[in-house]
Design a protein around this motif. Structure first.
Motif, PDB file in Angstrom:
ATOM      1  N   THR A 100       0.927  -1.200  -0.107  1.00 52.39           N
ATOM      2  CA  THR A 100      -0.061  -0.040  -0.008  1.00 52.39           C
ATOM      3  C   THR A 100       0.973   1.308  -0.100  1.00 52.39           C
ATOM      4  O   THR A 100       2.094   1.174   0.118  1.00 52.39           O
ATOM      5  CB  THR A 100      -0.902   0.163   1.137  1.00 52.39           C
ATOM      6  OG1 THR A 100      -1.737   1.168   0.991  1.00 52.39           O
ATOM      7  CG2 THR A 100      -0.123   0.260   2.511  1.00 52.39           C
ATOM      8  N   ALA A 101       0.336   2.301  -0.132  1.00 55.33           N
ATOM      9  CA  ALA A 101       1.072   3.468  -0.067  1.00 55.33           C
ATOM     10  C   ALA A 101       0.248   4.878   0.276  1.00 55.33           C
ATOM     11  O   ALA A 101      -0.866   4.640   0.280  1.00 55.33           O
ATOM     12  CB  ALA A 101       1.334   3.865  -1.688  1.00 55.33           C
ATOM     13  N   GLY A 102       1.222   5.863   0.795  1.00 55.34           N
ATOM     14  CA  GLY A 102       0.347   6.938   1.335  1.00 55.34           C
ATOM     15  C   GLY A 102      -0.163   7.886   0.108  1.00 55.34           C
ATOM     16  O   GLY A 102       0.242   7.651  -0.900  1.00 55.34           O
ATOM     17  N   ALA A 103      -0.925   8.869   0.754  1.00 57.14           N
ATOM     18  CA  ALA A 103      -1.592   9.692  -0.219  1.00 57.14           C
ATOM     19  C   ALA A 103      -0.633  10.474  -1.029  1.00 57.14           C
ATOM     20  O   ALA A 103      -1.234  11.085  -1.865  1.00 57.14           O
ATOM     21  CB  ALA A 103      -2.673  10.591   0.362  1.00 57.14           C
ATOM     22  N   SER A 104       0.473  10.663  -0.849  1.00 57.10           N
ATOM     23  CA  SER A 104       1.392  11.644  -1.471  1.00 57.10           C
ATOM     24  C   SER A 104       2.225  10.733  -2.208  1.00 57.10           C
ATOM     25  O   SER A 104       3.282  11.476  -2.879  1.00 57.10           O
ATOM     26  CB  SER A 104       2.087  12.461  -0.460  1.00 57.10           C
ATOM     27  OG  SER A 104       0.954  13.393   0.433  1.00 57.10           O
ATOM     28  N   THR A 105       2.160   9.466  -2.657  1.00 58.05           N
ATOM     29  CA  THR A 105       3.046   8.770  -3.175  1.00 58.05           C
ATOM     30  C   THR A 105       2.841   8.765  -4.712  1.00 58.05           C
ATOM     31  O   THR A 105       1.643   8.070  -4.847  1.00 58.05           O
ATOM     32  CB  THR A 105       3.115   7.432  -2.609  1.00 58.05           C
ATOM     33  OG1 THR A 105       3.367   7.442  -1.088  1.00 58.05           O
ATOM     34  CG2 THR A 105       4.224   6.442  -3.331  1.00 58.05           C
ATOM     35  N   PRO A 106       3.468   9.114  -5.760  1.00 61.87           N
ATOM     36  CA  PRO A 106       3.188   9.065  -7.030  1.00 61.87           C
ATOM     37  C   PRO A 106       3.184   7.659  -7.465  1.00 61.87           C
ATOM     38  O   PRO A 106       3.814   6.690  -7.200  1.00 61.87           O
ATOM     39  CB  PRO A 106       4.280   9.847  -7.678  1.00 61.87           C
ATOM     40  CG  PRO A 106       5.398   9.905  -6.644  1.00 61.87           C
ATOM     41  CD  PRO A 106       4.829   9.646  -5.483  1.00 61.87           C
ATOM     42  N   ALA A 107       2.337   7.531  -8.575  1.00 64.79           N
ATOM     43  CA  ALA A 107       2.050   6.131  -9.198  1.00 64.79           C
ATOM     44  C   ALA A 107       3.237   5.356  -9.855  1.00 64.79           C
ATOM     45  O   ALA A 107       3.459   4.180  -9.521  1.00 64.79           O
ATOM     46  CB  ALA A 107       1.048   6.144 -10.309  1.00 64.79           C
ATOM     47  N   GLY A 108       4.175   6.299 -10.309  1.00 63.01           N
ATOM     48  CA  GLY A 108       5.544   5.649 -10.823  1.00 63.01           C
ATOM     49  C   GLY A 108       6.316   5.022  -9.759  1.00 63.01           C
ATOM     50  O   GLY A 108       6.877   3.783 -10.186  1.00 63.01           O
ATOM     51  N   ILE A 109       6.416   5.540  -8.641  1.00 63.87           N
ATOM     52  CA  ILE A 109       7.270   5.137  -7.346  1.00 63.87           C
ATOM     53  C   ILE A 109       6.376   3.451  -6.871  1.00 63.87           C
ATOM     54  O   ILE A 109       7.063   2.542  -6.664  1.00 63.87           O
ATOM     55  CB  ILE A 109       7.233   5.804  -6.182  1.00 63.87           C
ATOM     56  CG1 ILE A 109       8.162   6.959  -6.758  1.00 63.87           C
ATOM     57  CG2 ILE A 109       7.923   5.216  -5.094  1.00 63.87           C
ATOM     58  CD1 ILE A 109       8.516   7.834  -5.611  1.00 63.87           C
ATOM     59  N   ILE A 110       5.395   3.647  -6.976  1.00 66.19           N
ATOM     60  CA  ILE A 110       4.411   2.545  -6.525  1.00 66.19           C
ATOM     61  C   ILE A 110       4.783   1.351  -7.381  1.00 66.19           C
ATOM     62  O   ILE A 110       4.813   0.186  -7.278  1.00 66.19           O
ATOM     63  CB  ILE A 110       2.783   2.834  -6.389  1.00 66.19           C
ATOM     64  CG1 ILE A 110       2.598   3.828  -5.233  1.00 66.19           C
ATOM     65  CG2 ILE A 110       2.046   1.580  -6.251  1.00 66.19           C
ATOM     66  CD1 ILE A 110       1.097   4.422  -5.247  1.00 66.19           C
ATOM     67  N   LYS A 111       4.621   1.831  -8.765  1.00 62.61           N
ATOM     68  CA  LYS A 111       4.835   0.928  -9.919  1.00 62.61           C
ATOM     69  C   LYS A 111       6.248   0.132  -9.654  1.00 62.61           C
ATOM     70  O   LYS A 111       6.251  -1.195  -9.814  1.00 62.61           O
ATOM     71  CB  LYS A 111       4.817   1.399 -11.464  1.00 62.61           C
ATOM     72  CG  LYS A 111       4.838   0.427 -12.581  1.00 62.61           C
ATOM     73  CD  LYS A 111       4.390   1.166 -13.718  1.00 62.61           C
ATOM     74  CE  LYS A 111       4.341   0.240 -14.861  1.00 62.61           C
ATOM     75  NZ  LYS A 111       3.970   0.863 -16.116  1.00 62.61           N
ATOM     76  N   GLU A 112       7.332   0.724  -9.582  1.00 62.11           N
ATOM     77  CA  GLU A 112       8.669   0.424  -9.347  1.00 62.11           C
ATOM     78  C   GLU A 112       8.634  -0.312  -8.201  1.00 62.11           C
ATOM     79  O   GLU A 112       9.227  -1.507  -8.351  1.00 62.11           O
ATOM     80  CB  GLU A 112       9.542   1.688  -9.346  1.00 62.11           C
ATOM     81  CG  GLU A 112      10.727   1.221  -9.217  1.00 62.11           C
ATOM     82  CD  GLU A 112      11.921   2.343  -9.121  1.00 62.11           C
ATOM     83  OE1 GLU A 112      13.157   2.150  -9.115  1.00 62.11           O
ATOM     84  OE2 GLU A 112      11.333   3.603  -9.244  1.00 62.11           O
ATOM     85  N   VAL A 113       7.824  -0.034  -7.283  1.00 64.81           N
ATOM     86  CA  VAL A 113       8.173  -1.042  -5.610  1.00 64.81           C
ATOM     87  C   VAL A 113       7.470  -2.384  -6.073  1.00 64.81           C
ATOM     88  O   VAL A 113       7.990  -3.285  -5.673  1.00 64.81           O
ATOM     89  CB  VAL A 113       7.517  -0.189  -4.783  1.00 64.81           C
ATOM     90  CG1 VAL A 113       7.471  -1.185  -3.471  1.00 64.81           C
ATOM     91  CG2 VAL A 113       8.328   1.000  -4.143  1.00 64.81           C
ATOM     92  N   TYR A 114       6.226  -2.366  -6.775  1.00 59.26           N
ATOM     93  CA  TYR A 114       5.405  -3.390  -7.065  1.00 59.26           C
ATOM     94  C   TYR A 114       6.506  -4.541  -8.141  1.00 59.26           C
ATOM     95  O   TYR A 114       6.427  -5.511  -7.638  1.00 59.26           O
ATOM     96  CB  TYR A 114       4.241  -3.084  -7.890  1.00 59.26           C
ATOM     97  CG  TYR A 114       3.241  -4.291  -8.162  1.00 59.26           C
ATOM     98  CD1 TYR A 114       2.454  -4.747  -7.115  1.00 59.26           C
ATOM     99  CD2 TYR A 114       3.445  -5.244  -9.354  1.00 59.26           C
ATOM    100  CE1 TYR A 114       1.648  -5.988  -7.459  1.00 59.26           C
ATOM    101  CE2 TYR A 114       2.739  -6.144  -9.626  1.00 59.26           C
ATOM    102  CZ  TYR A 114       1.761  -6.510  -8.675  1.00 59.26           C
ATOM    103  OH  TYR A 114       1.025  -7.698  -8.917  1.00 59.26           O
ATOM    104  N   ALA A 115       6.992  -3.964  -8.932  1.00 58.78           N
ATOM    105  CA  ALA A 115       8.017  -4.614  -9.719  1.00 58.78           C
ATOM    106  C   ALA A 115       9.102  -5.264  -8.983  1.00 58.78           C
ATOM    107  O   ALA A 115       9.383  -6.489  -9.088  1.00 58.78           O
ATOM    108  CB  ALA A 115       8.144  -4.117 -11.042  1.00 58.78           C
ATOM    109  N   THR A 116       9.700  -4.407  -8.170  1.00 61.77           N
ATOM    110  CA  THR A 116      10.877  -4.932  -7.404  1.00 61.77           C
ATOM    111  C   THR A 116      10.386  -6.178  -6.474  1.00 61.77           C
ATOM    112  O   THR A 116      11.282  -7.072  -6.012  1.00 61.77           O
ATOM    113  CB  THR A 116      11.391  -3.922  -6.788  1.00 61.77           C
ATOM    114  OG1 THR A 116      12.017  -2.729  -7.554  1.00 61.77           O
ATOM    115  CG2 THR A 116      12.843  -4.272  -5.868  1.00 61.77           C
TER     116      THR A 116
END
Length: 655
Positions: free
Chosen positions: A263-279
């Protein structure tokens, strides 16, 4: 199977997304602007904004009226906003609308003589900003501090308080705090101001954390909502990592992990979430490092069904009492007719067909007997609540039907959800009979939602006021002298009536209601009547409009001249009695005088001895002054002459 469960609500919330978009748009329009502190709590985003020409200012000392400042999503101190205004600095307010609402609530509370109580983190910029909108706020981080304040002085329990929450406050902390205040304070108003998106994010994170081996929370370490997500997840999952980006992950984090949550906080951009998911997906595979058997792969190809989850499947068979659904799991799944629809007369085949894709809610899973019970009806209800919550943020206008009147207002059914509308927001006048609205279709906005308590509050008036304001602007934009309108009589006075011509009331003076003489407007109309009117004059500054009803294309004098001549006998109505005679209406808009000497065939002291207002009599037209438009009438001329009376004709007399 899926190695990583990603929360649907992870990432930018509405307020953050709005702030970033506003800042970018402002930078494009101005060629560069300032933000006070960090626009949002995410260093990566702040750095990207700097590349777009949005510079950061920690203080406002160096800013001038030539500069443009974007106010951060958490809001700003009221004193800072006042100072910026005094300096003439242009401000673009990117404060989250939910935060603005809380600022208004505490300011209003203090105006009402109430003590604002804020449940949240005292040093957080959002809370500090909210507190600055009142002079004597109380800020508590939880129930322990609330109880300590109450115990410190018995008078505190007598203090009228208005309770609000930081938008990212953990719901359990807020609820336990306000329950203490509600119980022990004699006069407490509670406003659930926790952002709906925050509550949804926290609930979803808690549910995922309970199902996984490792939970990862992505967000800036200064972000309050990210910190709260981490605290919530730690209660349900033994291994929780809070990170800012994918570089902080390592294979060791996922040793022995088969399923991880993200999950991610309300200020986290989609690009970072996508990168974390893949990693995370790669690290989990690397940590596993074993070749799976055909049987394991086959078992993993099936979905794992869990009670309370949504699942999509294909309708495979339909019977009179249920439908069977393939959801890609080992268990056979079905939906009872009672869980398909609320309509007892409906047939399953009228609702779905074999081969249809259907989204449902898992009611129960029986692994021993190998079946899963599903419900479409419950999922529809969940979606309705989600739509209702979204309607608050989007200020969407919804339609519903008034089902009942209860204490203090009415209840409107909106897609099956009961919405309470206070009497003051019903759009009806104070004291009106609200039961008359039952079964009416109405439009309204949702103003408050508490899903946990299943409480929804709405306003019809906000929609009707907005529509009326738009109609008023339309009227004033196009009004002109002589323009005709079809209006409705709204109210009546002794001197005229007020007519609604489309959101704006105009006044028709009693003299403009009819060519005939009338004493009161009620002689020709009543409230609710439709009336064709035209504009005589208007004043946009004073918002006054003078209307007329009489048809000016018809000249009553010409009507009289076409119809009558001297010597003709007319049936006239007595409209006014004077000492020297009586005025009588010959045709609407044209009166003639019957001199006192021409009323009877004998001498009389005063006209009312023989005549009364409203009486209809026959009279002879004895003289017409076309230049002055005066008419002389005689009743005596139609009677047998009396020897003792003077039979001389009288000239027309001025009224």
């Amino acid at each position: 199977m899926r190695n990583v469960i990603l929360a649907e609500s992870a990432g930018f919330c509405y307020g953050v997304e709005r702030a970033v978009e506003l800042a970018g748009k402002t930078a494009d329009e101005t060629g560069g602007c300032w933000m006070l502190g960090d626009l949002i709590h995410n260093a990566h985003v702040v750095e990207e904004l700097a590349h777009r020409g949005i510079r950061k200012a920690e203080k406002i000392d160096g800013l001038t009226k030539e500069d443009t400042v974007v106010i951060r999503s958490h809001g700003e101190l009221r004193s800072v906003l006042d100072e910026l205004e005094a300096k003439g600095v242009r401000c673009v307010n990117a404060t989250c609308p939910n935060v603005v609402r809380i600022q208004k609530l505490v300011a209003q509370a203090e105006q009402e003589g109430r003590r604002p109580v804020i449940i949240g983190e005292a040093h957080h910029p959002e809370v500090a900003g909210i507190a600055s909108w009142c002079r004597h706020p109380l800020v508590f981080e939880g129930p322990d501090e609330v109880q300590k304040w109450l115990d410190a002085d018995p008078q505190n329990r007598e203090t009228p308080v208005t309770v609000v929450a930081q938008t990212t406050c953990i719901r359990s902390l807020f609820e336990s705090s306000w329950k203490i205040l509600k119980k022990e304070c004699t006069n407490a108003k509670i406003f659930d101001t926790i952002c709906n998106a925050t509550h949804k994010r926290q609930t979803e994170a808690e549910e995922i954390a309970a199902k996984v081996d490792v939970m990862v929370v992505v967000g800036d370490r200064k972000s309050a909502n990210t910190k709260h997500l981490t605290e919530i997840c730690k209660k349900r999952c033994p291994r929780v990592f809070q990170i800012e980006n994918a570089d902080e992950l390592s294979p060791d984090s996922f040793n022995g992990c088969s399923v991880a949550g993200l999950t991610a906080g309300a200020s986290t951009p989609a690009g970072i979430i996508k990168e974390v998911y893949a990693t995370m997906s790669e690290e989990i595979k690397a940590a596993g490092g074993k070749e799976e058997s055909f049987e394991e792969l086959l078992n993993q190809s099936f979905k794992t069904l869990n009670t309370g989850e949504k699942v999509t499947g294909i309708v495979t068979a339909i019977t009179p009492t249920e439908i069977q659904v393939d959801v890609g799991a080992k268990q056979a799944a079905y939906i009872k007719l009672s869980e398909l629809t609320d309509d007892p007369s409906a047939k399953p085949e009228d609702i779905v067909k074999v081969g249809d894709e259907i989204e449902t809610y898992i009611v129960r899973v029986n692994d021993i007997e190998g079946y899963a019970e599903l419900s479409k009806k419950r999922l529809d209800a969940v979606k309705v609540w989600e739509n209702i919550e979204q309607a608050v943020e989007d200020k969407t206008v919804l339609e519903g039907t008034v089902t009942e009147e209860n204490k203090g207002g009415i209840v409107v059914s909106v897609k099956g959800v009961r919405v309470f509308v206070p009497a003051s927001q019903s759009g009806q006048p104070r004291g009106a009979d609200l039961s008359a609205m039952i079964k009416q279709k109405v439009q309204l906005r949702i103003t408050e939602v508490n899903r946990a308590r299943r409480r929804v509050v709405g306003s019809i008036r906000s929609v009707s006021d907005e529509a009326r304001k738009a109609a008023q602007e339309q009227v004033w934009a196009n009004i002109e002298v002589g323009k005709h309108y079809t209006g409705t009589v709204k109210s009546m006075t002794s001197y005229g009536v007020f007519v609604d011509i489309g959101g704006v009331d105009g006044m028709v003076h009693i003299s403009e209601l009819s060519w005939s003489r009338i004493k009161t407007p009620s002689e020709v109309c009543k409230v609710g009547d439709t009336m064709d009117v035209y504009v005589i004059s208007f004043d946009p500054e004073k918002h006054k409009i003078s209307l007329g009803v009489k048809d000016r294309s018809v000249d009553p004098w010409e009507v009289f001249m076409d119809k009558y001549s001297v010597g003709d006998v007319a049936s006239v109505r007595i409209v006014k009695l004077m000492t020297f005679g009586a005025f009588a209406e010959v045709v609407p808009g044209v009166d003639g005088l019957i001199h006192i000497s021409q009323i009877a065939d004998h001498r009389i002291e005063k006209p009312e001895d023989v005549l009364s207002e409203g009486q209809v009599v026959d009279a002879k037209i004895t003289a017409v002054d076309e230049e002055k438009k005066k008419i002389s009438l005689s009743i005596r001329a139609l009677l047998a002459p009396s020897d003792e009376e003077d039979t001389a004709d009288e000239a027309p007399v001025e009224e």
